[in-house]
Design a protein around this motif. Structure first.
Motif, mmCIF file in Angstrom:
data_model
loop_
_atom_site.group_PDB
_atom_site.id
_atom_site.type_symbol
_atom_site.label_atom_id
_atom_site.label_comp_id
_atom_site.label_asym_id
_atom_site.label_seq_id
_atom_site.Cartn_x
_atom_site.Cartn_y
_atom_site.Cartn_z
ATOM 1 N N LEU A 1 9.923 -2.913 39.981
ATOM 2 C CA LEU A 1 11.364 -2.633 40.151
ATOM 3 C C LEU A 1 12.141 -3.737 40.867
ATOM 4 O O LEU A 1 11.721 -4.225 41.913
ATOM 5 C CB LEU A 1 11.561 -1.315 40.902
ATOM 6 C CG LEU A 1 11.647 -0.061 40.025
ATOM 7 C CD1 LEU A 1 11.591 1.188 40.885
ATOM 8 C CD2 LEU A 1 12.916 -0.058 39.191
ATOM 9 N N TYR A 2 13.266 -4.104 40.279
ATOM 10 C CA TYR A 2 14.275 -5.021 40.835
ATOM 11 C C TYR A 2 13.873 -6.497 40.784
ATOM 12 O O TYR A 2 14.755 -7.371 40.745
ATOM 13 C CB TYR A 2 14.663 -4.652 42.283
ATOM 14 C CG TYR A 2 15.094 -3.202 42.416
ATOM 15 C CD1 TYR A 2 16.055 -2.664 41.557
ATOM 16 C CD2 TYR A 2 14.533 -2.371 43.383
ATOM 17 C CE1 TYR A 2 16.441 -1.341 41.663
ATOM 18 C CE2 TYR A 2 14.926 -1.045 43.505
ATOM 19 C CZ TYR A 2 15.875 -0.534 42.642
ATOM 20 O OH TYR A 2 16.257 0.775 42.745
ATOM 21 N N THR A 3 12.569 -6.815 40.799
ATOM 22 C CA THR A 3 12.133 -8.207 40.759
ATOM 23 C C THR A 3 12.686 -8.927 39.527
ATOM 24 O O THR A 3 12.678 -8.364 38.438
ATOM 25 C CB THR A 3 10.592 -8.272 40.721
ATOM 26 O OG1 THR A 3 10.100 -7.636 41.893
ATOM 27 C CG2 THR A 3 10.094 -9.703 40.648
ATOM 28 N N ARG B 1 11.171 3.653 44.541
ATOM 29 C CA ARG B 1 12.187 2.645 44.842
ATOM 30 C C ARG B 1 13.481 2.891 44.063
ATOM 31 O O ARG B 1 14.480 2.215 44.279
ATOM 32 C CB ARG B 1 11.673 1.256 44.453
ATOM 33 C CG ARG B 1 10.689 0.678 45.444
ATOM 34 C CD ARG B 1 10.242 -0.707 44.986
ATOM 35 N NE ARG B 1 9.585 -1.398 46.069
ATOM 36 C CZ ARG B 1 8.415 -2.043 45.948
ATOM 37 N NH1 ARG B 1 7.801 -2.066 44.784
ATOM 38 N NH2 ARG B 1 7.888 -2.658 46.981
ATOM 39 N N ARG B 2 13.437 3.818 43.135
ATOM 40 C CA ARG B 2 14.622 4.079 42.308
ATOM 41 C C ARG B 2 15.712 4.791 43.108
ATOM 42 O O ARG B 2 15.442 5.408 44.131
ATOM 43 C CB ARG B 2 14.237 4.975 41.113
ATOM 44 C CG ARG B 2 13.371 4.272 40.101
ATOM 45 C CD ARG B 2 12.923 5.237 39.037
ATOM 46 N NE ARG B 2 11.992 6.221 39.565
ATOM 47 C CZ ARG B 2 11.568 7.285 38.880
ATOM 48 N NH1 ARG B 2 11.999 7.495 37.663
ATOM 49 N NH2 ARG B 2 10.716 8.118 39.413
ATOM 50 N N GLU C 1 12.877 6.400 29.207
ATOM 51 C CA GLU C 1 14.064 5.534 29.175
ATOM 52 C C GLU C 1 13.882 4.412 30.196
ATOM 53 O O GLU C 1 13.289 4.626 31.255
ATOM 54 C CB GLU C 1 15.300 6.385 29.523
ATOM 55 C CG GLU C 1 16.627 5.733 29.314
ATOM 56 C CD GLU C 1 17.237 5.981 27.943
ATOM 57 O OE1 GLU C 1 16.732 6.851 27.191
ATOM 58 O OE2 GLU C 1 18.219 5.302 27.597
ATOM 59 N N ILE C 2 14.417 3.246 29.887
ATOM 60 C CA ILE C 2 14.334 2.113 30.810
ATOM 61 C C ILE C 2 15.694 1.434 30.904
ATOM 62 O O ILE C 2 16.443 1.398 29.922
ATOM 63 C CB ILE C 2 13.243 1.112 30.346
ATOM 64 C CG1 ILE C 2 12.979 0.050 31.414
ATOM 65 C CG2 ILE C 2 13.602 0.467 29.035
ATOM 66 C CD1 ILE C 2 11.772 -0.839 31.086
ATOM 67 N N LYS C 3 16.018 0.950 32.096
ATOM 68 C CA LYS C 3 17.268 0.227 32.293
ATOM 69 C C LYS C 3 16.957 -1.158 32.840
ATOM 70 O O LYS C 3 16.306 -1.270 33.877
ATOM 71 C CB LYS C 3 18.166 0.978 33.282
ATOM 72 C CG LYS C 3 19.613 0.520 33.284
ATOM 73 C CD LYS C 3 20.368 0.980 34.517
ATOM 74 C CE LYS C 3 20.458 2.485 34.607
ATOM 75 N NZ LYS C 3 21.236 2.947 35.790
ATOM 76 N N LEU C 4 17.396 -2.179 32.132
ATOM 77 C CA LEU C 4 17.102 -3.559 32.507
ATOM 78 C C LEU C 4 18.373 -4.325 32.843
ATOM 79 O O LEU C 4 19.432 -4.060 32.265
ATOM 80 C CB LEU C 4 16.398 -4.281 31.340
ATOM 81 C CG LEU C 4 15.092 -3.693 30.831
ATOM 82 C CD1 LEU C 4 14.625 -4.441 29.578
ATOM 83 C CD2 LEU C 4 14.018 -3.737 31.900
ATOM 84 N N VAL D 1 13.834 -4.887 35.989
ATOM 85 C CA VAL D 1 13.878 -3.445 35.778
ATOM 86 C C VAL D 1 14.753 -2.826 36.866
ATOM 87 O O VAL D 1 14.491 -3.005 38.053
ATOM 88 C CB VAL D 1 12.473 -2.810 35.851
ATOM 89 C CG1 VAL D 1 12.568 -1.313 35.565
ATOM 90 C CG2 VAL D 1 11.523 -3.489 34.894
ATOM 91 N N ILE D 2 15.796 -2.100 36.460
ATOM 92 C CA ILE D 2 16.704 -1.459 37.415
ATOM 93 C C ILE D 2 16.327 0.009 37.612
ATOM 94 O O ILE D 2 16.479 0.570 38.688
ATOM 95 C CB ILE D 2 18.160 -1.565 36.908
ATOM 96 C CG1 ILE D 2 18.578 -3.021 36.809
ATOM 97 C CG2 ILE D 2 19.117 -0.785 37.803
ATOM 98 C CD1 ILE D 2 18.524 -3.784 38.110
ATOM 99 N N ASP D 3 15.848 0.644 36.565
ATOM 100 C CA ASP D 3 15.490 2.061 36.666
ATOM 101 C C ASP D 3 14.618 2.418 35.461
ATOM 102 O O ASP D 3 14.557 1.669 34.474
ATOM 103 C CB ASP D 3 16.757 2.937 36.685
ATOM 104 C CG ASP D 3 16.570 4.245 37.464
ATOM 105 O OD1 ASP D 3 15.410 4.663 37.652
ATOM 106 O OD2 ASP D 3 17.580 4.838 37.867
ATOM 107 N N TYR D 4 13.925 3.546 35.567
ATOM 108 C CA TYR D 4 13.126 4.028 34.438
ATOM 109 C C TYR D 4 13.045 5.539 34.547
ATOM 110 O O TYR D 4 13.249 6.118 35.618
ATOM 111 C CB TYR D 4 11.718 3.398 34.452
ATOM 112 C CG TYR D 4 10.852 3.869 35.595
ATOM 113 C CD1 TYR D 4 10.900 3.233 36.839
ATOM 114 C CD2 TYR D 4 9.999 4.970 35.456
ATOM 115 C CE1 TYR D 4 10.134 3.689 37.899
ATOM 116 C CE2 TYR D 4 9.214 5.422 36.518
ATOM 117 C CZ TYR D 4 9.298 4.772 37.734
ATOM 118 O OH TYR D 4 8.541 5.227 38.777
ATOM 119 N N MET D 5 12.745 6.197 33.442
ATOM 120 C CA MET D 5 12.538 7.648 33.411
ATOM 121 C C MET D 5 11.285 7.922 32.592
ATOM 122 O O MET D 5 11.164 7.438 31.463
ATOM 123 C CB MET D 5 13.736 8.331 32.747
ATOM 124 C CG MET D 5 13.539 9.819 32.508
ATOM 125 S SD MET D 5 14.853 10.561 31.486
ATOM 126 C CE MET D 5 16.146 10.814 32.697
#
Lengths: 302, 302, 302, 302
Positions: free
Chosen positions: D33-35, C22-23, D95-98, D47-51
């Motif tokens: 994701l996104y919720t 979904r990213r 990495e995480i983007k919130l 959560v917008i993105d993760y690595m």
């Protein structure tokens, strides 16, 4: 007047003491130490400590054993060279520690500069003072009509009076309620960490802020700039005066290459070359957008 | 002997000068300033500058106007409290600047600690000296048979002699060729930035390294530890002695909570609770792996 | 050829797998993933992972709920605006993870960029391969006669041959001795953490390196620059090609404002204004030193 | 309900899309994701993105060419080893983007964690929404009588009602005046960057926050701790649940060694050894202060 008599006395006492040191000292900075330089209506900037001087920048750049200086003029040339070529690590070898009193909304902008050390007065642990920033008439400006994040013309007359009245009365009421919630007379008293949430963003906080000279220059370039919000810019300008006394050569190079300098894009540079060859360059044939061209004209017009 | 007569003279001259300052001074550190504390066969650690002392840690924690100290014993208690509860920002308010001479393979480990400022002697710009680290007999150890990244017993006799001979002769030949490639006699002379690639990792380099006390403690906890490689540990141990003179209370707290302290997992803590209740706890019923249990026994055995 | 058959097979296998996500994905980057892009004689750059794309920069700048994009052209304009005005935080919202194989002396320059995450192959724990960087003939240059830290003309004929012979034979001998010291046949075998000190700086190491786009741009501006040492510049140039595929709009803005742009001092800007008014400006009346004036002429001449 | 219908629709649309990727994916995270995970009365964490995932930690630790995993159980053992021995760099490879919506006074605590990337909604540029944190009855606590920076028992009855009334009415009045000052009907309208100073610290802001897993664990250890302020702890707890789905093995190790683990001083460790030998250890003969002993008893008592 930002200081209580006790605080002023503590500062005077501290300024009265000197100790011999083997470290490098900066005479201009010794003169500044501990004094509260007033900013806005209740704020200040105080130098608590510093490390290094112009010579220390050169000494680190040369990784030298002794003082590392041949002569002052050599040092100035080296400092200009380092600044021009973005050799930032020698500037990181100087450090400054400040005690700053500032409104919370200014603190929130300031803290975005992450490469610094901070100890802020804790409103979980302590009770904040009844001190709020209320703009002076010449700072009370309307929203800019050309810039989404700037100010335009000054408010006047009744509008200005209405705004000041709202700011003052809301601040006072918020603080009255803060005290009422904290009070333990006839009630339990709300936790400090909760009561503080009622206080508006123009209340003053204070912190110790420590930063190296390279990162300080980065902060000053952004915050002493004309596009910075007035309320943080006056802090940056006060710090500029202090830095000019601390590391005069480095500050001069900073003024020439950073504060007074410009960054030109490849496109803008190409336009200048064409203009110098006598070509008529307009926005239409420049390769720039309208906004960019307007900024470019500003650069050339000075 | 790591210093040339000129360098020694420069250091002596610098130590002879004192200037009055309004800043806080640390008497133990003034005594250390500029002196080259020898480490390994050609290396050293020299304090070039420092900022702050034990009282400055407390002053920042309290965001105070004056010296911020009520009494030395209060300060010690506060410092222990801050260390115990991982309040790291007050320790960041102290800063130290070192001049270090060290073998390149040690420098490569050291630089992994990123929160510091570094200016290293440039082998693109300058020519390195003919100085190599050759281990003393009591540092010449075999690969550990139990630990993949450690040392075991000492090499002896002919094997030790063979190793030393290889290290010495390869270093000398590499440096001879370095000079031969750089030479402009009868040839163009290879660029310094290229010639340096022939030099082995035991050649000495030097740098100015500046770090705050919190991050220095983190470095020391990892590098003065028994699991650290001997050649970096001796630098860390020398710095520990310096820090003990600089900020005695902070260093004592660091020794108690970090260097001498341990980190126990929830599982290990649970085992201790069971043992204190008289239960027989073994690796099998501990919930730990064999490796972890061995480390746990080491902790309890002391 | 930098990869063993096993390594090549592992990479092929990894490239063959896809999973739905979904990213946000960057098609240009998906194409690059895992492939070893060769650099120098044995080195490479491989993309292991990435986060974000051009739209993600805009989405963060707008703190938006959904994809945050209105249109591609809007996004491009916003990205140019952010780059021009040094709004660096939205670019920090993209991240890249690389696997890089590189000579140790290049690694030592690279690691000076501290705002990144690094895991390097450990020569305490493992044994390094017999792979050394030996310059190609067109990289074998003399020391520059005008620049203390650069290269001048190419070495030729016998001198070039002598240099290559020294580099090769010293590398082979150092590695032979490395193996001899490590060997446990008929002896204890020296610890790996010690034996590595005999290896020269042109041996290859490798690491995982993770960095955000803002800090990567900073690295590329310095290391893809003509003044950077050739051996690190070729890595930077390879990464530039990768980034151009990953975030095309951001890379274009970077090229225009940073790589192809210039930084003019207040003095230089004043000279340009005077020249545009028709004034004859020379080094003597420019306010610049000779070195600075030479650089300034270079900028205008292009 | 923190989301407008438009925002909810944007999120639903984004969740509905998937694209194939060659990158590693974490199934537990894809589900998240996104919720918008609700926190407090109007806040959320998205959560917008993760690595990366658990295997990526091991892959970086091994600097491997392919997936780097032999088996899941090997990976778990390696992750526990890395966590136990403070090898933090492999955890930095995730990495995480919130996207977080949170009251300003919580944002002010949060931002003290500097090793992260942040883009905050700008109140210089935009107008904030009328949304304020008003504590639920079970969060409305008195100042602690034993801890200077904590909470004690709950407020009740009239006192609780008075506090809630003050918080609500002050927030509404402040926002009414904010709107009145901004209004351009019949007046110029105050600049946004000034008007915002009237808003109290319980107003909601939002930001994109990006951080690596090592620094996230550090944040969670401090902020999911029982001593953290409730209003930030609930955010940390929500993030803990997310991380448990993202990197299950790493999170389990974190729980065992950090969240549930303890740090014992050399003195405390010595006491445990004495106790295990059967000695009667009391505060008086422990070498600890009263406060420290109380904490020590808490650790042993569990």
């Amino acid at each position: 007047m930002p200081l209580s008599p006790d605080q002023a006395a503590e500062i005077t006492a501290q300024r009265a003491q000197t100790t011999p040191t083997r470290r490098v000292t900066s005479p201009g900075m010794e003169e500044r130490l501990y004094t509260a330089h007033p900013v806005l209506d209740h704020g200040f900037v105080r130098v608590i400590d510093y490390m290094g001087d112009d010579a220390a920048i050169c000494q680190a750049a040369r990784v030298s054993y002794g003082k590392g200086t041949k002569s002052v003029s050599n040092d100035e040339g080296l400092i200009r060279y380092l600044m021009r070529h973005w050799h930032s690590t020698p500037f990181e070898m100087c450090e400054i520690k400040l005690h700053v009193k500032l409104p919370v909304f200014v603190a929130r902008q300031w803290i975005r500069h992450r490469t610094a050390n901070v100890n802020e007065y804790s409103a979980r642990y302590s009770i904040l003072d009844r001190e709020f920033y209320i703009p002076a008439p010449d700072a009370l400006a309307a929203q800019s009509t050309v810039n989404n994040q700037g100010r335009g013309e000054l408010l006047e007359g009744e509008e200005a009076a209405r705004v000041l009245e709202m700011l003052k009365s809301d601040a006072m009421r918020a603080y009255d309620h803060y005290e009422a919630m904290l009070s333990t007379e006839g009630q339990k008293g709300l936790a400090r960490e909760l009561a503080r949430m009622n206080l508006p963003a123009n209340i003053y906080t204070q912190w110790y802020w420590k930063v190296d000279l390279h990162n300080l220059f980065h902060f000053l370039r952004l915050r002493a700039d004309v596009h910075a919000q007035y309320e943080i810019r006056v802090y940056a300008e006060t710090i500029c005066e202090i830095v000019a006394d601390w590391v005069p050569a480095a500050f001069k190079a900073f003024e020439d290459y950073r504060m007074g300098g410009v960054n030109l894009s490849a496109t803008a540079l190409d336009c200048i070359r064409r203009m110098l060859k006598g070509e008529e360059v307009t926005q239409e044939n420049s390769g720039m957008s309208k906004g960019e061209w307007r900024e470019f004209e500003g650069v050339l017009g000075g």
